[in-house]
Design a protein around this motif. Structure first.
Motif, PDB file in Angstrom:
ATOM      1  N   LYS A   1      -3.194 -35.872 -10.201  1.00 20.45           N
ATOM      2  CA  LYS A   1      -3.381 -34.668 -10.801  1.00 20.45           C
ATOM      3  C   LYS A   1      -2.181 -33.826 -10.230  1.00 20.45           C
ATOM      4  O   LYS A   1      -1.404 -33.345 -11.330  1.00 20.45           O
ATOM      5  CB  LYS A   1      -4.696 -33.922 -10.693  1.00 20.45           C
ATOM      6  N   LYS A   2      -1.982 -33.545  -9.241  1.00 17.92           N
ATOM      7  CA  LYS A   2      -0.891 -32.826  -8.691  1.00 17.92           C
ATOM      8  C   LYS A   2       0.396 -33.431  -9.013  1.00 17.92           C
ATOM      9  O   LYS A   2       1.319 -32.471  -9.451  1.00 17.92           O
ATOM     10  CB  LYS A   2      -0.990 -32.674  -6.964  1.00 17.92           C
ATOM     11  N   GLU A   3       0.756 -34.616  -8.738  1.00 18.08           N
ATOM     12  CA  GLU A   3       1.878 -35.161  -9.000  1.00 18.08           C
ATOM     13  C   GLU A   3       2.353 -35.300 -10.347  1.00 18.08           C
ATOM     14  O   GLU A   3       3.363 -35.136 -10.929  1.00 18.08           O
ATOM     15  CB  GLU A   3       1.996 -36.765  -8.403  1.00 18.08           C
ATOM     16  N   ILE A   4       1.420 -35.604 -11.137  1.00 19.25           N
ATOM     17  CA  ILE A   4       1.296 -35.839 -12.925  1.00 19.25           C
ATOM     18  C   ILE A   4       1.894 -34.435 -13.344  1.00 19.25           C
ATOM     19  O   ILE A   4       2.795 -34.182 -14.135  1.00 19.25           O
ATOM     20  CB  ILE A   4       0.399 -36.357 -13.453  1.00 19.25           C
ATOM     21  N   SER A   5       1.124 -33.346 -12.917  1.00 19.68           N
ATOM     22  CA  SER A   5       1.548 -31.951 -13.205  1.00 19.68           C
ATOM     23  C   SER A   5       2.987 -31.509 -12.885  1.00 19.68           C
ATOM     24  O   SER A   5       3.611 -31.080 -13.718  1.00 19.68           O
ATOM     25  CB  SER A   5       0.560 -31.108 -12.575  1.00 19.68           C
ATOM     26  N   GLU A   6       3.111 -31.800 -11.787  1.00 19.97           N
ATOM     27  CA  GLU A   6       4.824 -31.542 -11.234  1.00 19.97           C
ATOM     28  C   GLU A   6       5.773 -32.431 -12.088  1.00 19.97           C
ATOM     29  O   GLU A   6       6.637 -31.701 -12.735  1.00 19.97           O
ATOM     30  CB  GLU A   6       5.002 -31.867 -10.005  1.00 19.97           C
ATOM     31  N   ILE A   7       5.472 -33.685 -12.433  1.00 15.08           N
ATOM     32  CA  ILE A   7       6.329 -34.562 -13.090  1.00 15.08           C
ATOM     33  C   ILE A   7       6.556 -33.851 -14.481  1.00 15.08           C
ATOM     34  O   ILE A   7       7.641 -33.746 -15.115  1.00 15.08           O
ATOM     35  CB  ILE A   7       5.942 -35.862 -13.371  1.00 15.08           C
ATOM     36  N   ILE A   8       5.538 -33.736 -15.122  1.00 20.41           N
ATOM     37  CA  ILE A   8       5.231 -33.108 -16.536  1.00 20.41           C
ATOM     38  C   ILE A   8       6.214 -31.782 -16.577  1.00 20.41           C
ATOM     39  O   ILE A   8       7.086 -31.758 -17.469  1.00 20.41           O
ATOM     40  CB  ILE A   8       4.118 -32.899 -17.120  1.00 20.41           C
ATOM     41  N   ASN A   9       5.849 -30.882 -15.720  1.00 19.65           N
ATOM     42  CA  ASN A   9       6.561 -29.648 -15.714  1.00 19.65           C
ATOM     43  C   ASN A   9       7.969 -29.497 -15.304  1.00 19.65           C
ATOM     44  O   ASN A   9       8.767 -28.640 -15.593  1.00 19.65           O
ATOM     45  CB  ASN A   9       5.439 -28.594 -14.929  1.00 19.65           C
ATOM     46  N   GLN A  10       8.322 -30.317 -14.465  1.00 20.51           N
ATOM     47  CA  GLN A  10       9.633 -30.267 -13.969  1.00 20.51           C
ATOM     48  C   GLN A  10      10.650 -31.364 -14.264  1.00 20.51           C
ATOM     49  O   GLN A  10      11.802 -31.150 -14.384  1.00 20.51           O
ATOM     50  CB  GLN A  10       9.582 -30.214 -12.221  1.00 20.51           C
ATOM     51  N   LYS A  11      10.156 -32.596 -14.375  1.00 22.14           N
ATOM     52  CA  LYS A  11      11.099 -33.509 -14.640  1.00 22.14           C
ATOM     53  C   LYS A  11      10.939 -34.359 -16.122  1.00 22.14           C
ATOM     54  O   LYS A  11      12.123 -34.754 -16.396  1.00 22.14           O
ATOM     55  CB  LYS A  11      10.710 -34.904 -13.572  1.00 22.14           C
ATOM     56  N   LEU A  12       9.935 -34.098 -16.517  1.00 17.13           N
ATOM     57  CA  LEU A  12       9.850 -34.756 -18.068  1.00 17.13           C
ATOM     58  C   LEU A  12      10.633 -34.122 -18.989  1.00 17.13           C
ATOM     59  O   LEU A  12      10.686 -32.751 -19.104  1.00 17.13           O
ATOM     60  CB  LEU A  12       8.301 -34.706 -18.492  1.00 17.13           C
TER      61      LEU A  12
ATOM     62  N   LYS B   1       4.288 -41.715 -24.898  1.00 21.90           N
ATOM     63  CA  LYS B   1       5.763 -42.363 -24.941  1.00 21.90           C
ATOM     64  C   LYS B   1       6.488 -42.285 -23.641  1.00 21.90           C
ATOM     65  O   LYS B   1       7.164 -43.061 -23.265  1.00 21.90           O
ATOM     66  CB  LYS B   1       6.382 -41.737 -26.103  1.00 21.90           C
ATOM     67  N   SER B   2       5.968 -41.246 -22.825  1.00 22.32           N
ATOM     68  CA  SER B   2       6.713 -41.128 -21.622  1.00 22.32           C
ATOM     69  C   SER B   2       5.908 -41.733 -20.438  1.00 22.32           C
ATOM     70  O   SER B   2       6.272 -41.458 -19.291  1.00 22.32           O
ATOM     71  CB  SER B   2       6.761 -39.606 -21.440  1.00 22.32           C
ATOM     72  N   LYS B   3       4.918 -42.308 -20.689  1.00 20.83           N
ATOM     73  CA  LYS B   3       3.912 -43.073 -19.632  1.00 20.83           C
ATOM     74  C   LYS B   3       4.861 -43.747 -18.876  1.00 20.83           C
ATOM     75  O   LYS B   3       4.615 -43.705 -17.542  1.00 20.83           O
ATOM     76  CB  LYS B   3       2.873 -43.860 -20.370  1.00 20.83           C
ATOM     77  N   GLY B   4       5.682 -44.648 -19.001  1.00 20.91           N
ATOM     78  CA  GLY B   4       6.485 -45.453 -18.182  1.00 20.91           C
ATOM     79  C   GLY B   4       7.309 -44.599 -17.056  1.00 20.91           C
ATOM     80  O   GLY B   4       7.330 -44.749 -15.857  1.00 20.91           O
ATOM     81  N   PHE B   5       8.135 -43.488 -17.778  1.00 15.68           N
ATOM     82  CA  PHE B   5       8.620 -42.616 -16.912  1.00 15.68           C
ATOM     83  C   PHE B   5       7.890 -41.980 -15.676  1.00 15.68           C
ATOM     84  O   PHE B   5       8.156 -41.816 -14.559  1.00 15.68           O
ATOM     85  CB  PHE B   5       9.625 -41.603 -17.661  1.00 15.68           C
ATOM     86  N   ILE B   6       6.625 -41.690 -16.270  1.00 18.68           N
ATOM     87  CA  ILE B   6       5.702 -40.820 -15.327  1.00 18.68           C
ATOM     88  C   ILE B   6       5.055 -41.810 -14.285  1.00 18.68           C
ATOM     89  O   ILE B   6       5.102 -41.571 -13.118  1.00 18.68           O
ATOM     90  CB  ILE B   6       4.606 -40.215 -16.142  1.00 18.68           C
ATOM     91  N   LYS B   7       4.942 -43.037 -14.694  1.00 14.90           N
ATOM     92  CA  LYS B   7       4.465 -44.117 -13.761  1.00 14.90           C
ATOM     93  C   LYS B   7       5.364 -44.472 -12.374  1.00 14.90           C
ATOM     94  O   LYS B   7       5.162 -44.555 -11.434  1.00 14.90           O
ATOM     95  CB  LYS B   7       3.933 -45.388 -14.338  1.00 14.90           C
TER      96      LYS B   7
END
Length: 114
Positions: free
Chosen positions: A13-24, A68-74
């Protein structure tokens, strides 16, 4: 749910939140908040519950963008967490916030009628 899957869920939850908000960088993903992550006992699947600011159209667009961004997030999760296998991600809209707001409006309406 085992203690390990709960801990992994919280970290995801923590990591996905950061990835979505900062990297995606997907323009289809609007203002998304990760509210809960449920991981299966074997850590093979993670259900990621999100809320999206906006109307139904924005919600649908954001969920499609997340899929569609699932691969990047993983791949980002793989770099950040020490997991043998990164769980498959399933993004779902968290309707509990909407339900809570509906109940709150109903209570306010009842109190107003008194």
């Amino acid at each position: 749910m085992s203690l390990r899957s709960e801990r992994v869920g919280e970290q995801l939850k923590k990591e996905i939140s950061e990835i979505i908000n900062q990297k995606l960088k997907n323009p289809n993903v609007g203002f998304v908040t990760v509210t809960e992550v449920e991981v299966t006992g074997d850590l093979s699947l993670a259900s990621v519950y999100v809320t999206v600011l906006g109307e139904e159209k924005e919600r649908k667009k954001s969920l499609e963008g997340l899929e569609k961004s699932k691969g990047f997030i993983k791949s980002e999760i793989a770099h950040r967490m020490d997991l043998r296998i990164v769980p498959d991600l399933k993004f779902k809209y968290d309707e509990s916030i909407d339900y809570g707001n509906k109940i709150e409006r109903m209570i306010a309406e009842l109190n107003r009628d008194k």
